[in-house]
Structure formats: structure tokens, C-alpha cells
Design an enzyme around this catalytic site. Structure first.
Site, PDB file in Angstrom:
ATOM      1  N   ARG A 208       0.865  -1.169   0.000  1.00 15.27           N
ATOM      2  CA  ARG A 208       0.000   0.000   0.000  1.00 15.27           C
ATOM      3  C   ARG A 208       0.902   1.220   0.000  1.00 15.27           C
ATOM      4  O   ARG A 208       1.789   1.345   0.846  1.00 15.27           O
ATOM      5  CB  ARG A 208      -0.836  -0.015   1.283  1.00 15.27           C
ATOM      6  CG  ARG A 208      -1.967   0.960   1.299  1.00 15.27           C
ATOM      7  CD  ARG A 208      -2.771   0.750   2.575  1.00 15.27           C
ATOM      8  NE  ARG A 208      -1.933   0.902   3.764  1.00 15.27           N
ATOM      9  CZ  ARG A 208      -1.663   2.065   4.340  1.00 15.27           C
ATOM     10  NH1 ARG A 208      -2.160   3.162   3.854  1.00 15.27           N
ATOM     11  NH2 ARG A 208      -0.904   2.128   5.407  1.00 15.27           N
TER      12      ARG A 208
ATOM     13  N   ARG B  28      -2.089  10.471   0.393  1.00 18.69           N
ATOM     14  CA  ARG B  28      -3.252  11.124   1.013  1.00 18.69           C
ATOM     15  C   ARG B  28      -3.766  12.253   0.150  1.00 18.69           C
ATOM     16  O   ARG B  28      -2.964  13.086  -0.286  1.00 18.69           O
ATOM     17  CB  ARG B  28      -2.860  11.724   2.363  1.00 18.69           C
ATOM     18  CG  ARG B  28      -2.571  10.692   3.393  1.00 18.69           C
ATOM     19  CD  ARG B  28      -2.729  11.275   4.784  1.00 18.69           C
ATOM     20  NE  ARG B  28      -2.096  10.359   5.712  1.00 18.69           N
ATOM     21  CZ  ARG B  28      -1.090  10.686   6.501  1.00 18.69           C
ATOM     22  NH1 ARG B  28      -0.631  11.921   6.515  1.00 18.69           N
ATOM     23  NH2 ARG B  28      -0.566   9.795   7.281  1.00 18.69           N
TER      24      ARG B  28
ATOM     25  N   ARG C 123      19.635  -5.533   6.211  1.00 17.26           N
ATOM     26  CA  ARG C 123      20.271  -4.252   5.921  1.00 17.26           C
ATOM     27  C   ARG C 123      20.733  -3.661   7.246  1.00 17.26           C
ATOM     28  O   ARG C 123      20.066  -3.777   8.269  1.00 17.26           O
ATOM     29  CB  ARG C 123      19.290  -3.294   5.233  1.00 17.26           C
ATOM     30  CG  ARG C 123      18.850  -3.762   3.878  1.00 17.26           C
ATOM     31  CD  ARG C 123      19.949  -3.744   2.853  1.00 17.26           C
ATOM     32  NE  ARG C 123      20.234  -2.389   2.366  1.00 17.26           N
ATOM     33  CZ  ARG C 123      21.305  -2.078   1.634  1.00 17.26           C
ATOM     34  NH1 ARG C 123      22.218  -3.003   1.339  1.00 17.26           N
ATOM     35  NH2 ARG C 123      21.470  -0.850   1.203  1.00 17.26           N
TER      36      ARG C 123
ATOM     37  N   ARG D  14      18.452   9.531   4.890  1.00 13.62           N
ATOM     38  CA  ARG D  14      17.748  10.562   5.654  1.00 13.62           C
ATOM     39  C   ARG D  14      18.660  11.195   6.689  1.00 13.62           C
ATOM     40  O   ARG D  14      19.723  10.652   7.014  1.00 13.62           O
ATOM     41  CB  ARG D  14      16.473  10.021   6.296  1.00 13.62           C
ATOM     42  CG  ARG D  14      16.653   8.757   7.097  1.00 13.62           C
ATOM     43  CD  ARG D  14      15.321   8.227   7.613  1.00 13.62           C
ATOM     44  NE  ARG D  14      15.561   7.110   8.504  1.00 13.62           N
ATOM     45  CZ  ARG D  14      14.654   6.535   9.267  1.00 13.62           C
ATOM     46  NH1 ARG D  14      13.418   6.959   9.248  1.00 13.62           N
ATOM     47  NH2 ARG D  14      14.965   5.533  10.050  1.00 13.62           N
TER      48      ARG D  14
ATOM     49  N   GLU E 225      22.151   9.198   7.780  1.00 12.69           N
ATOM     50  CA  GLU E 225      21.940   7.740   7.815  1.00 12.69           C
ATOM     51  C   GLU E 225      22.302   7.087   6.478  1.00 12.69           C
ATOM     52  O   GLU E 225      21.752   7.456   5.436  1.00 12.69           O
ATOM     53  CB  GLU E 225      20.457   7.520   8.145  1.00 12.69           C
ATOM     54  CG  GLU E 225      20.041   6.099   8.325  1.00 12.69           C
ATOM     55  CD  GLU E 225      18.582   6.030   8.820  1.00 12.69           C
ATOM     56  OE1 GLU E 225      18.151   6.874   9.633  1.00 12.69           O
ATOM     57  OE2 GLU E 225      17.879   5.128   8.358  1.00 12.69           O
TER      58      GLU E 225
ATOM     59  N   TYR F  22      10.220  -7.320  10.467  1.00 11.11           N
ATOM     60  CA  TYR F  22      10.224  -5.938  10.927  1.00 11.11           C
ATOM     61  C   TYR F  22       9.023  -5.769  11.851  1.00 11.11           C
ATOM     62  O   TYR F  22       7.888  -6.071  11.476  1.00 11.11           O
ATOM     63  CB  TYR F  22      10.132  -4.925   9.764  1.00 11.11           C
ATOM     64  CG  TYR F  22      10.040  -3.527  10.348  1.00 11.11           C
ATOM     65  CD1 TYR F  22      11.203  -2.860  10.722  1.00 11.11           C
ATOM     66  CD2 TYR F  22       8.813  -2.935  10.622  1.00 11.11           C
ATOM     67  CE1 TYR F  22      11.134  -1.614  11.335  1.00 11.11           C
ATOM     68  CE2 TYR F  22       8.739  -1.701  11.246  1.00 11.11           C
ATOM     69  CZ  TYR F  22       9.902  -1.045  11.590  1.00 11.11           C
ATOM     70  OH  TYR F  22       9.844   0.169  12.221  1.00 11.11           O
TER      71      TYR F  22
ATOM     72  N   ASP G 272       7.124  -2.966  14.550  1.00 11.15           N
ATOM     73  CA  ASP G 272       7.077  -1.707  15.278  1.00 11.15           C
ATOM     74  C   ASP G 272       7.011  -2.004  16.778  1.00 11.15           C
ATOM     75  O   ASP G 272       6.649  -3.109  17.191  1.00 11.15           O
ATOM     76  CB  ASP G 272       5.860  -0.880  14.829  1.00 11.15           C
ATOM     77  CG  ASP G 272       6.171  -0.051  13.589  1.00 11.15           C
ATOM     78  OD1 ASP G 272       7.325   0.382  13.440  1.00 11.15           O
ATOM     79  OD2 ASP G 272       5.248   0.162  12.764  1.00 11.15           O
TER      80      ASP G 272
END
Ligand SMILES: Cc1cc2nc3c(=O)[nH]c(=O)nc-3n(C[C@H](O)[C@H](O)[C@H](O)COP(=O)(O)OP(=O)(O)OC[C@H]3O[C@@H](n4cnc5c(N)ncnc54)[C@H](O)[C@@H]3O)c2cc1C
Length: 392
Positions: free
Chosen positions: A182, A186, A258, A288, A309, A357, A359
């Protein structure tokens, strides 16, 4: 059928490998249920990759392993998290530099209007982007085709192509379409990075928060104590939040990750005016820049610290950050999962133990479920599985 006694967790002691969020939450729940818990941590600090520390020179709270923002929709997770620290509301905003211009990210109505130099309203923008999407791609075979079929080539090239190449070290045309389930897009001017009900940071940093989770008379934390499978003892259940392949001595090879390298700079005032600036162009070798003091707007600092980074392929001596999970990793993963399923007395947890991964809120939710299942297994004399949350 006779029960396999060796697989039944013994009462009242447990060893936890890793003092990150997963390990800390499991330790706390078990200690509160009357267990004596030892947490082994190979680093010289707790907190895992959420670790924060105050910079001695500037007083700024640094996110040592990359910027972390707590966000969740789960009431249970929020209730648990806020027992151990005062959380301050924080709505994360990211900006992106592409071809020398700065835009809001994720791609919002502002990004679209600014990029195409238009003044579209939401429905017009929706139709406009749909018109840009490549309708000749019916079954996208790669990340690139997926993006082109959703937003068209211009937005893809400006905001996703170079960044993705740098982040994953592979051309987006070689990455599976499934990575891009996805696209965050927005058609409003809302530029908060996350949509969750609770978005906040612990006032005194993540390490203080995790220290409070671990602060219980029945939890012993041993820093600089790498744990190996040789130390696993009959009758003492192990919760392993280290690398899954590491438990087995990388016998069949290493799962791909990574890694990240950070170059840190100190300066006066405000360096970039926002917490995170993404750099989308392929000719910039970094992805970033994080300016740490913007994660604590309730503090005031004259000086600033920012970190540039650089992603790279994780070698044996590097810190694993993002699991790659391409087709070849999945077959190696399958091997280690089968080995783990045949190993008694160990449950693999967290982002490294399950090679996913995760959160922070998912980590907490899974750790709470894992600890609850362990306590239930003890009371019913049922075996504890290698995975409560299987990697595949
Ligand atoms: C760059 C980056 C940014 C992120 N930003 C966010 C964000 O904004 N919001 C969010 O919700 N999540 C974010 N995350 C995810 C977050 O970092 C993870 O959810 C969390 O760190 C996972 O905790 P964990 O305990 O499972 O693993 P870890 O934090 O990795 O902890 C595992 C611990 O185990 C230790 N260990 C490993 N092997 C051994 C061993 N053999 N013996 C002893 N100790 C061992 C390690 O040293 C480590 O301390 C981000 C992740 C990354 C990589």
C-alpha cells in the site's frame, strides 16, 4: 498420549536473551507472576535498538539506532506502555528533498500540488493521479511496476525510486511487488506521518522507559553477557530475542539484513527545522537526516545534534536492522524455523528472533501474548512452542 516432560516449562525461573523491548516486556510479566527472571544482554546498555541516551555535550536526547516514534491503536499496549513512563504527545512530520526541493511526506495533496504546480482539490487530485498510473500493468511483478501502476512514473521516480534503491541496495525492478502493498498517499493536507490514535514519546527517552519496565526485584539484568545455546539448561525456559540464525551458530548461512551507519554532527541552533528529512535522489548516498532535538519539543537546547543515515548490506560484524526477506532468505528462514521447531525449551521472539520488521507496539503486543501463553502452558503442563508468532 504421554506428555513430553522436557518441553514443559519448569516453574519459576526463566532466562531472557536480549534487554530490548521484547525481552523487557516478557521479563516484567513473568516477574509480576512470581518468576525469577535473568535477562542477558550482549551490549553494554539495555533498550535494544530503541536505545536513547543524552548527549554529554549538548544535553540533547539521542536516538542511537535511528529515530523512534511510538504509535499504536491498541488500548492494551498503550495501557502497558504508559505504566512505566510519562508519554508526551508527538505527531511525527517528515519532509523529503527531491531534486533540490522540499515536500511533505507521505505524499499528500500538498505534495501533489507542489510537485505538479497545480491547485487541485481532493477529488481532482485523485482523478489526476489515477490518470498518471500506468494502466497497462495488470499484474505488477516488481516494486517498480507496483508503484508505476499505482501512482505513475513521475511521482515514483521523484519520491520512491532512488530512496528504495538506497534503502534496500537493490533496484526496485528486482524487489518483489509485495514490499509495496500500500503506497502511503493522502488526498488531504494532513501531513502526520502516522494515523494511529496514540502517537507519543516517553518524556525521558526510551531507555529510561525500558529501565522502568525491567525495574522489579525478581528481574536481574546482566549487561555485556552474550548468551549462547550452550547455556540453555534443561528445565529453564529461554526466550530468545537475538537473531534466529545466531541461536544455531549460523550453521546454514546468515539471514540477510540491511544495516545502518550514522554520521553524527553537532551544531548551533536548528539544522533542518524538522525531525526527519528524507533524501530521495539516488545521487545522494544517504537516505535521511535525523535532527534529534525535534523529538523532544518540550525541551529547549541551544545546540543541536543531527545524524546522517547510510544503509548498507549487513555483514557478520554489523548490527542487523531491517530483515531483507527476499525469496532466497525465505528458504533459509524455512530451514531455521524447522530447526527451531525441533528445539525444546526455547521460544524465539521479537524482531530478530522471528526475522520480521516489528514496530514497538507490535513488539509489546506480541511479548504480552507470549508471556501469557507461557504462564498458561505452565498451569496446564502444556509444551511451549518455539514460536508464538511464526516468522513465515
Ligand atoms: C531504524 C529503525 C527505526 C525504527 N523506528 C521505529 C519507530 O519509529 N516506531 C516503532 O514503533 N518502531 C520502530 N522501529 C522498530 C523497533 O526498533 C523495534 O520494534 C524494537 O527495537 C524491537 O525490539 P526487540 O526487543 O524485539 O529487538 P531489539 O531491540 O533488537 O533487541 C534485541 C536485543 O537482544 C540483544 N542480543 C542479541 N543477541 C544476543 C545474545 N546472543 N545474547 C545477549 N543479548 C543478545 C541485542 O543486543 C539487543 O539489545 C525501528 C527500527 C529501526 C531499525
Amino acid at each position: 498420549m504421554p506428555q513430553d516432560i522436557s518441553a514443559v516449562p519448569a516453574a519459576n525461573t526463566a532466562n531472557i536473551v536480549g534487554a530490548g523491548l521484547s525481552g523487557a516486556v516478557i521479563a516484567r510479566v513473568l516477574a509480576e507472576a512470581g518468576h525469577k527472571v535473568t535477562v542477558f544482554e550482549s551490549r553494554d546498555h539495555i533498550g535494544g535498538n530503541c536505545h536513547t541516551e543524552r548527549d554529554a555535550e549538548t544535553g540533547v536526547m539521542l536516538h542511537r539506532y535511528g529515530p523512534h516514534i511510538f504509535h499504536t491503536d491498541s488500548e492494551d499496549v498503550w495501557q502497558f506502555a504508559t505504566r512505566f513512563a510519562n508519554f508526551k504527545r508527538f505527531h511525527h512530520k517528515v519532509r523529503a528533498t527531491s531534486r533540490g526541493k522540499v515536500y511533505p511526506l507521505p505524499v499528500t495533496l500538498a505534495t501533489i500540488n507542489q510537485f505538479f504546480e497545480l491547485a487541485l482539490r481532493p477529488d481532482e487530485a485523485r482523478a489526476f493521479v489515477a490518470g498518471k498510473a500506468d494502466s497497462t500493468i495488470n499484474a505488477p511483478r516488481s516494486f517498480e511496476e507496483q508503484a508505476q501502476s499505482m501512482i505513475g512514473n513521475e511521482l515514483y521516480e521523484a519520491f520512491f525510486k532512488g530512496y528504495t534503491q538506497k534503502q534496500w541496495g537493490r533496484a526496485p525492478s528486482e524487489l518483489p511487488a509485495s514490499i509495496l502493498k500500500r503506497l502511503p498517499l493522502r488526498f488531504t493536507y494532513e501531513d502526520s506521518y502516522f494515523n494511529h490514535k496514540y502517537q507519543a514519546l516517553p518524556e525521558n527517552g526510551y531507555t529510561d522507559w525500558i529501565a522502568a519496565i525491567l525495574d522489579h526485584p525478581d528481574i536481574t539484568v546482566r549487561l555485556k553477557q552474550p548468551f549462547t545455546n550452550q547455556q540453555a539448561q534443561d528445565g529453564e525456559h529461554v526466550f530468545w530475542s537475538g537473531p534466529l540464525d545466531g541461536y544455531f551458530g549460523y550453521s546454514q548461512g546468515r539471514l540477510a539484513y540491511r544495516s545502518l551507519r550514522f554520521e553524527n554532527f553537532t551544531g548551533e541552533g536548528d539544522y533542518q527545522g524538522c525531525p526527519v528529512m528524507n533524501f530521495c535522489d539516488a545521487d545522494k548516498p544517504y537516505t535521511r537526516v535525523t535532527e534529534h532535538k525535534h523529538f523532544a519539543p518540550w525541551e529547549s537546547h541551544d545546540k543541536t545534534v543531527y545524524s546522517v543515515e547510510y544503509p548498507f548490506e549487513c555483514g557478520p560484524e554489523d548490527t542487523p536492522y531491517y530483515p531483507v526477506r527476499l525469496v532466497e532468505d525465505k528458504s533459509l528462514l524455512q530451514h531455521y524455523v524447522s530447526q527451531a521447531d525441533q528445539t525444546k525449551g526455547v521460544t524465539f521472539v521479537g524482531r530478530l528472533g522471528t526475522y520480521r520488521y516489528l514496530d514497538m507496539d507490535v513488539c509489546i503486543a506480541e511479548a504480552l501474548q507470549t508471556a501469557a501463553q507461557f504462564l498458561e502452558a505452565q498451569s496446564t503442563q502444556a509444551p511451549m512452542p518455539a514460536f508464538v508468532h511464526p516468522p513465515l
